[in-house]
Write a protein that holds these residues in place. Structure first.
Motif, PDB file in Angstrom:
ATOM      1  N   SER A 216       0.848  -1.189   0.000  1.00 21.38           N
ATOM      2  CA  SER A 216       0.000   0.000   0.000  1.00 21.38           C
ATOM      3  C   SER A 216       0.883   1.239   0.000  1.00 21.38           C
ATOM      4  CB  SER A 216      -0.929   0.013   1.214  1.00 21.38           C
ATOM      5  OG  SER A 216      -0.177  -0.015   2.415  1.00 21.38           O
ATOM      6  N   GLY A 217       0.279   2.382  -0.232  1.00 18.72           N
ATOM      7  CA  GLY A 217       1.034   3.627  -0.250  1.00 18.72           C
ATOM      8  C   GLY A 217       0.182   4.783  -0.724  1.00 18.72           C
ATOM      9  N   ILE A 218       0.848   5.893  -1.029  1.00 23.13           N
ATOM     10  CA  ILE A 218       0.186   7.120  -1.480  1.00 23.13           C
ATOM     11  C   ILE A 218       0.933   7.652  -2.697  1.00 23.13           C
ATOM     12  CG2 ILE A 218      -0.455   9.492  -0.911  1.00 23.13           C
ATOM     13  CD1 ILE A 218      -2.056   7.611   0.709  1.00 23.13           C
ATOM     14  N   PHE A 219       0.185   8.019  -3.725  1.00 18.32           N
ATOM     15  CA  PHE A 219       0.788   8.656  -4.906  1.00 18.32           C
ATOM     16  C   PHE A 219      -0.085   9.835  -5.290  1.00 18.32           C
ATOM     17  CE2 PHE A 219       1.665   9.414  -9.350  1.00 18.32           C
ATOM     18  CZ  PHE A 219       3.025   9.157  -9.477  1.00 18.32           C
TER      19      PHE A 219
ATOM     20  N   GLY B 246       5.780   5.441 -12.851  1.00 25.61           N
ATOM     21  CA  GLY B 246       5.794   6.807 -12.342  1.00 25.61           C
ATOM     22  C   GLY B 246       5.384   7.820 -13.392  1.00 25.61           C
ATOM     23  N   GLU B 247       5.933   7.679 -14.592  1.00 28.15           N
ATOM     24  CA  GLU B 247       5.608   8.634 -15.655  1.00 28.15           C
ATOM     25  C   GLU B 247       4.193   8.435 -16.184  1.00 28.15           C
ATOM     26  OE1 GLU B 247       8.505   9.761 -18.502  1.00 28.15           O
ATOM     27  OE2 GLU B 247      10.162   8.797 -17.431  1.00 28.15           O
TER      28      GLU B 247
ATOM     29  N   PRO C 283      12.269  12.251  -6.390  1.00 32.32           N
ATOM     30  CA  PRO C 283      11.106  13.118  -6.155  1.00 32.32           C
ATOM     31  C   PRO C 283       9.779  12.398  -5.952  1.00 32.32           C
ATOM     32  CG  PRO C 283      11.792  13.219  -8.455  1.00 32.32           C
ATOM     33  CD  PRO C 283      12.871  12.501  -7.718  1.00 32.32           C
ATOM     34  N   LEU C 284       9.659  11.147  -6.424  1.00 26.45           N
ATOM     35  CA  LEU C 284       8.404  10.426  -6.256  1.00 26.45           C
ATOM     36  C   LEU C 284       8.428   9.486  -5.057  1.00 26.45           C
ATOM     37  CD1 LEU C 284       7.642   9.612 -10.007  1.00 26.45           C
ATOM     38  CD2 LEU C 284       6.633  11.418  -8.597  1.00 26.45           C
ATOM     39  N   ASP C 285       9.519   9.547  -4.280  1.00 29.62           N
ATOM     40  CA  ASP C 285       9.665   8.681  -3.103  1.00 29.62           C
ATOM     41  C   ASP C 285       9.408   9.475  -1.826  1.00 29.62           C
ATOM     42  OD1 ASP C 285      10.468   6.925  -5.046  1.00 29.62           O
ATOM     43  OD2 ASP C 285      12.550   6.791  -4.384  1.00 29.62           O
TER      44      ASP C 285
ATOM     45  N   GLY D  75       5.484   5.691  -4.578  1.00 29.69           N
ATOM     46  CA  GLY D  75       4.170   5.423  -4.003  1.00 29.69           C
ATOM     47  C   GLY D  75       4.123   4.267  -3.050  1.00 29.69           C
ATOM     48  N   TYR D  76       4.657   3.120  -3.433  1.00 28.52           N
ATOM     49  CA  TYR D  76       4.504   1.908  -2.635  1.00 28.52           C
ATOM     50  C   TYR D  76       5.505   1.802  -1.480  1.00 28.52           C
ATOM     51  CZ  TYR D  76       1.108  -0.826  -5.358  1.00 28.52           C
ATOM     52  OH  TYR D  76      -0.026  -1.295  -5.950  1.00 28.52           O
ATOM     53  N   TYR D  77       5.006   1.301  -0.341  1.00 22.96           N
ATOM     54  CA  TYR D  77       5.878   0.895   0.755  1.00 22.96           C
ATOM     55  C   TYR D  77       6.778  -0.230   0.274  1.00 22.96           C
ATOM     56  CZ  TYR D  77       7.235  -1.875   4.831  1.00 22.96           C
ATOM     57  OH  TYR D  77       7.934  -2.614   5.755  1.00 22.96           O
ATOM     58  N   VAL D  78       8.072  -0.112   0.579  1.00 22.16           N
ATOM     59  CA  VAL D  78       9.035  -1.136   0.155  1.00 22.16           C
ATOM     60  C   VAL D  78       9.746  -1.768   1.343  1.00 22.16           C
ATOM     61  CG1 VAL D  78      11.182  -1.552  -1.118  1.00 22.16           C
ATOM     62  CG2 VAL D  78       9.365  -0.151  -2.142  1.00 22.16           C
TER      63      VAL D  78
END
Length: 469
Positions: free
Chosen positions: A307-310, A357-358, A436-438, A459-462
């Motif tokens: 899960s995560g946020i983007f 990402g793009e 920038p997307l992390d 976005g995703y938890y790693v």
């Protein structure tokens, strides 16, 4: 003529005209999206580091993008098409967890059953009595990852490992930590999961995938053992100094990464899974819920679910890869949008994560973020300083968080000379300009004690790194 007879045709004309203009705007919007994603995909292919890739995007159940780029074969005579079949890799973990939840609903499994109960012949009885099915699906079992040894042996010999080979590995390995004490991404739990499913049901793993997922959802998710000879199945490549070299598919893999499908077929999975048509809403919620460790620290991983946020939107799904990311499936439940990216090339920076990402920025009409001017100044940052550790076969390394008194910023340091400035966004959340997307999010108690940090990649938890000391 009655007034209503004049009004109704006029109203219909206005409505139809408005619908026509709305449809025209939608078509224009989709055309713009198509052009931008085409450009993104072609850039990755033209860079010479990816042999082929496939992208699918669904919005509210409708396909708004589905294309293939590059080639499936070394001789470059078989282009990637919408019918091309790719390896899902570790996205298979989510599908296997769905089968487990179905068996739980049917009363045939319980998440808190131990490995000792579920696989009585497991070679380490002491460990088996402590490890639960839940801990295996959440990467909190403490099992060591078989890939550190078995994969290497297979590459050297070309001989598929047997159950006894796996059991010998587990017999000789201590746990990384006691179950529930930490998080370490681990293929071993999902390897054992497929064994458990076959033992409990008496059916093959593939037949349970068919029964629980494929038939109810109208999908075609198949193990690589069944699709390896399919002319639509893409060859797998690795980027080396000599160029893009073909690699054999590992047809013995099952629960931890063995499923295959097309990008569009996989893109249809999340909304059907999330709708309750495959398993119940309660089971879906149980899968999505981030796992809480014994000490109260939260991971970003549920039961086979990342899960995560983007761009401010919640995202759920999974990724899959080896040396680099081969696949990424993301579902944005708030917008009912799914994005699936497959690449057939390993060991490259031009991987599925970068492509996603793009594509996601295009679909969501967002720009690459710059939070440097949004940072919170003046907050006490010294509490975050320290060494943070991750236990795992790929990333068994420490990083340091250091406060620079000269500019009052924290720095993320992977070595004494490699440090990146962190920008404080508040509530323990930090951004690094280089990625920038992390995001990095610290776990902080109510009393202000920092216990761990979670790393989110595009976005995703790693991973979870616990603070030492």
């Amino acid at each position: 003529m009655e007034p209503n007879r004049i009004f109704i045709p006029l109203l219909l004309t206005l409505i139809l005209g408005a619908c026509s203009k709305q449809k025209e705007r939608a078509n224009t919007s989709y055309a713009h999206i198509e052009q931008r994603i085409d450009s993104v995909a072609k850039d990755f292919i033209d860079g010479g580091k990816v042999k082929g890739l496939s992208i699918a995007v669904l919005s509210n159940g409708k396909t708004i993008y589905n294309k293939g780029f590059g080639f499936m074969d070394s001789s470059e005579v078989k282009p990637v098409t919408n019918q091309s079949v790719f390896l899902m890799a570790s996205i298979s973990k989510l599908i296997g967890s769905v089968v487990v939840m179905k068996l739980v609903e049917e009363g045939r499994l319980k998440l808190d059953q131990t490995l000792y109960e579920l696989l009585p012949d497991f070679p380490n009885e002491k460990q088996a009595k402590k490890i639960s099915l839940r801990s295996m699906l959440s990467h909190t079992s403490g099992l060591q990852d078989y890939a550190s040894e078995i994969d290497t042996l297979f590459i050297k010999t070309g001989i598929a490992p047997s159950k006894e080979d796996f059991y010998n590995f587990f017999r000789e390995r201590d746990l990384l930590f006691e179950p529930g004490e930490d998080y370490s991404y681990c293929n071993s739990g999902f390897l054992l999961m497929s064994m458990i499913i076959e033992r409990i049901t008496g059916n093959s793993y593939q037949s349970e995938i068919d029964r629980v997922v494929n038939l109810p959802a109208g999908l075609n998710l198949k193990l690589i053992a069944e699709t390896v000879d399919n002319p639509n199945t893409s060859t797998y490549f690795e980027l080396t100094n000599a160029g893009l070299e073909p690699r054999p598919h590992w047809t013995w893999i099952k629960g931890d990464g063995g499923l295959t499908t097309t990008s569009l077929d996989l893109a249809h999975f999340p909304s059907k899974w999330n709708s309750g048509s495959i398993i119940s809403h309660e089971s879906v919620k149980e899968m999505i819920k981030p796992t809480i460790l014994n000490d109260g620290v939260e991971t970003g991983y549920g039961l086979g679910v990342r899960s995560g946020i983007f761009a401010g939107l919640k995202m759920i799904g999974h990724t899959g890869g080896n040396k680099s990311l081969l696949s990424k499936m993301v579902y944005f439940p708030e917008k009912d949008i799914t994005i699936v990216v497959f690449v057939n090339t390993d060991n490259t920076s031009s991987n599925a994560r970068s492509v996603f990402g793009e594509v996601a920025l295009t679909i969501l009409d967002e720009e690459v973020p710059d939070y440097s001017e949004d940072e919170i100044i003046g907050e006490h940052l010294k509490i975050y300083e320290g060494v943070y550790d991750y236990k795992g076969y790929k990333f068994d390394t420490n990083i340091s968080i250091m406060l620079n008194p000269e500019d009052s910023h924290l720095y993320y340091c992977s070595s004494e000379t490699e440090c990146e400035k962190m920008y404080n966004l508040g509530n323990g959340e930090f951004w690094i300009e280089k990625w920038p997307l992390d995001k990095i999010v610290f776990d902080i108690t109510d009393t202000g004690v920092v216990r761990a940090l979670r790393e989110y990649y595009i976005g995703y938890y790693v991973m979870l790194r616990k603070k030492k000391g």
